[in-house]
Design a protein around this motif. Sequence first.
Motif, short mmCIF file in Angstrom:
data_model
loop_
_atom_site.label_atom_id
_atom_site.label_comp_id
_atom_site.label_asym_id
_atom_site.label_seq_id
_atom_site.Cartn_x
_atom_site.Cartn_y
_atom_site.Cartn_z
N ASN A 42 -134.94 12.31 9.67
CA ASN A 42 -135.69 11.37 10.43
C ASN A 42 -134.82 10.36 10.99
O ASN A 42 -133.98 9.77 10.55
CB ASN A 42 -136.63 10.78 9.67
CG ASN A 42 -137.82 9.97 10.62
OD1 ASN A 42 -137.74 8.96 10.84
ND2 ASN A 42 -139.12 10.86 10.95
N CYS A 43 -135.14 9.93 12.33
CA CYS A 43 -134.13 8.73 13.02
C CYS A 43 -134.38 7.40 12.60
O CYS A 43 -133.73 6.85 12.86
CB CYS A 43 -134.56 9.20 14.56
SG CYS A 43 -136.12 8.75 15.01
N GLY A 44 -135.57 7.27 11.99
CA GLY A 44 -135.81 5.79 11.72
C GLY A 44 -136.76 5.02 12.73
O GLY A 44 -137.02 3.96 12.32
N CYS A 45 -137.02 5.82 13.56
CA CYS A 45 -138.14 5.12 14.57
C CYS A 45 -139.44 5.07 13.74
O CYS A 45 -139.87 5.58 12.85
CB CYS A 45 -138.21 6.23 15.60
SG CYS A 45 -137.20 6.18 16.99
N ASP A 46 -140.17 3.87 14.32
CA ASP A 46 -141.45 3.79 14.01
C ASP A 46 -142.38 4.97 13.91
O ASP A 46 -143.31 5.29 13.02
CB ASP A 46 -142.08 2.50 14.47
CG ASP A 46 -141.47 1.43 14.26
OD1 ASP A 46 -140.84 1.15 13.21
OD2 ASP A 46 -141.38 0.20 15.01
N TRP A 103 -140.72 10.46 15.53
CA TRP A 103 -140.81 12.03 15.96
C TRP A 103 -139.43 12.55 16.20
O TRP A 103 -139.40 13.89 16.59
CB TRP A 103 -141.66 11.99 16.87
CG TRP A 103 -141.51 11.36 18.14
CD1 TRP A 103 -141.73 10.03 18.56
CD2 TRP A 103 -140.50 11.66 19.40
NE1 TRP A 103 -141.17 9.70 19.78
CE2 TRP A 103 -140.42 10.79 20.23
CE3 TRP A 103 -140.02 12.94 19.68
CZ2 TRP A 103 -139.93 10.76 21.51
CZ3 TRP A 103 -139.33 13.06 20.87
CH2 TRP A 103 -139.13 12.08 22.01
N CYS A 104 -138.46 11.80 16.49
CA CYS A 104 -137.26 12.77 16.71
C CYS A 104 -136.62 12.83 15.18
O CYS A 104 -136.30 11.93 14.54
CB CYS A 104 -136.36 11.59 17.78
SG CYS A 104 -136.78 9.87 17.85
N SER A 105 -135.54 13.88 15.51
CA SER A 105 -134.87 14.31 14.12
C SER A 105 -133.28 14.13 14.48
O SER A 105 -132.91 14.72 15.73
CB SER A 105 -135.12 15.26 13.68
OG SER A 105 -134.50 16.69 14.06
N GLU A 120 -131.03 6.86 22.54
CA GLU A 120 -132.13 7.35 23.22
C GLU A 120 -133.26 6.62 22.79
O GLU A 120 -134.27 6.24 23.36
CB GLU A 120 -132.30 8.86 23.46
CG GLU A 120 -131.50 9.27 24.23
CD GLU A 120 -131.40 11.02 24.34
OE1 GLU A 120 -130.43 11.51 24.97
OE2 GLU A 120 -132.14 11.47 23.53
N CYS A 121 -133.52 6.63 21.29
CA CYS A 121 -134.49 5.89 20.63
C CYS A 121 -134.59 4.38 20.92
O CYS A 121 -135.79 3.98 21.10
CB CYS A 121 -134.36 6.01 19.10
SG CYS A 121 -134.57 7.67 18.56
N ALA A 122 -133.40 3.97 20.85
CA ALA A 122 -133.42 2.35 21.36
C ALA A 122 -134.09 2.05 22.53
O ALA A 122 -134.59 1.23 22.74
CB ALA A 122 -131.92 1.83 20.81
N GLU A 123 -133.56 2.86 23.56
CA GLU A 123 -133.81 2.72 24.90
C GLU A 123 -135.43 3.02 25.13
O GLU A 123 -136.11 2.20 25.72
CB GLU A 123 -132.97 3.97 25.59
CG GLU A 123 -132.94 3.48 27.20
CD GLU A 123 -132.38 4.75 27.91
OE1 GLU A 123 -132.98 5.02 28.97
OE2 GLU A 123 -131.20 5.21 27.54
N ARG A 124 -135.87 4.01 24.32
CA ARG A 124 -137.34 4.27 24.58
C ARG A 124 -138.11 3.09 23.92
O ARG A 124 -139.13 2.84 24.51
CB ARG A 124 -137.63 5.70 23.73
CG ARG A 124 -139.02 6.05 23.85
CD ARG A 124 -138.83 7.69 23.30
NE ARG A 124 -138.58 7.59 22.13
CZ ARG A 124 -139.22 7.39 20.89
NH1 ARG A 124 -140.61 7.26 21.08
NH2 ARG A 124 -138.81 7.70 19.76
N LYS A 125 -137.55 2.62 22.89
CA LYS A 125 -138.11 1.33 22.07
C LYS A 125 -138.33 0.25 23.08
O LYS A 125 -139.22 -0.59 23.22
CB LYS A 125 -137.67 1.13 20.95
CG LYS A 125 -138.48 0.60 19.90
CD LYS A 125 -137.72 0.59 18.42
CE LYS A 125 -138.39 0.05 17.42
NZ LYS A 125 -137.59 0.04 16.07
#
Length: 86
Positions: free
Chosen positions: A41-45, A48-50, A76-81
């Motif tokens: 897991n990526c650690g996002c709240d 959903w991304c791995s 990409e996670c940070a950007e999405r967040k």
Amino acid sequence: MADLQQQLDEAEARVDQIKRQMAAASCAQVGHRWKHIGGRNCGCDDGWCSLPVHECTACGDCDYGENAEAEKTRAECAERKGRTDA
Ligand SMILES: [Zn+2]
Ligand SMILES: [Zn+2]
């Protein structure tokens, strides 16, 4: 006989140790031979991304998802967040 068995066990343990040292040394020279073994897991709240996790086929070392592709995914996670927070 027990003595010989013990000597053999010790010799085999030593061979294993030398083989591992050789594998590690060749990794230090030519780099690990990473093989994809799964994801974490990526650690996002929303989580959903791995991130891809790799294991070295030579020495058995694992990168625990610390690699270029994982870095890209985390960016990409940070950007999405950032977008959803705004
Ligand atoms: Zn290795
Ligand atoms: Zn994520």
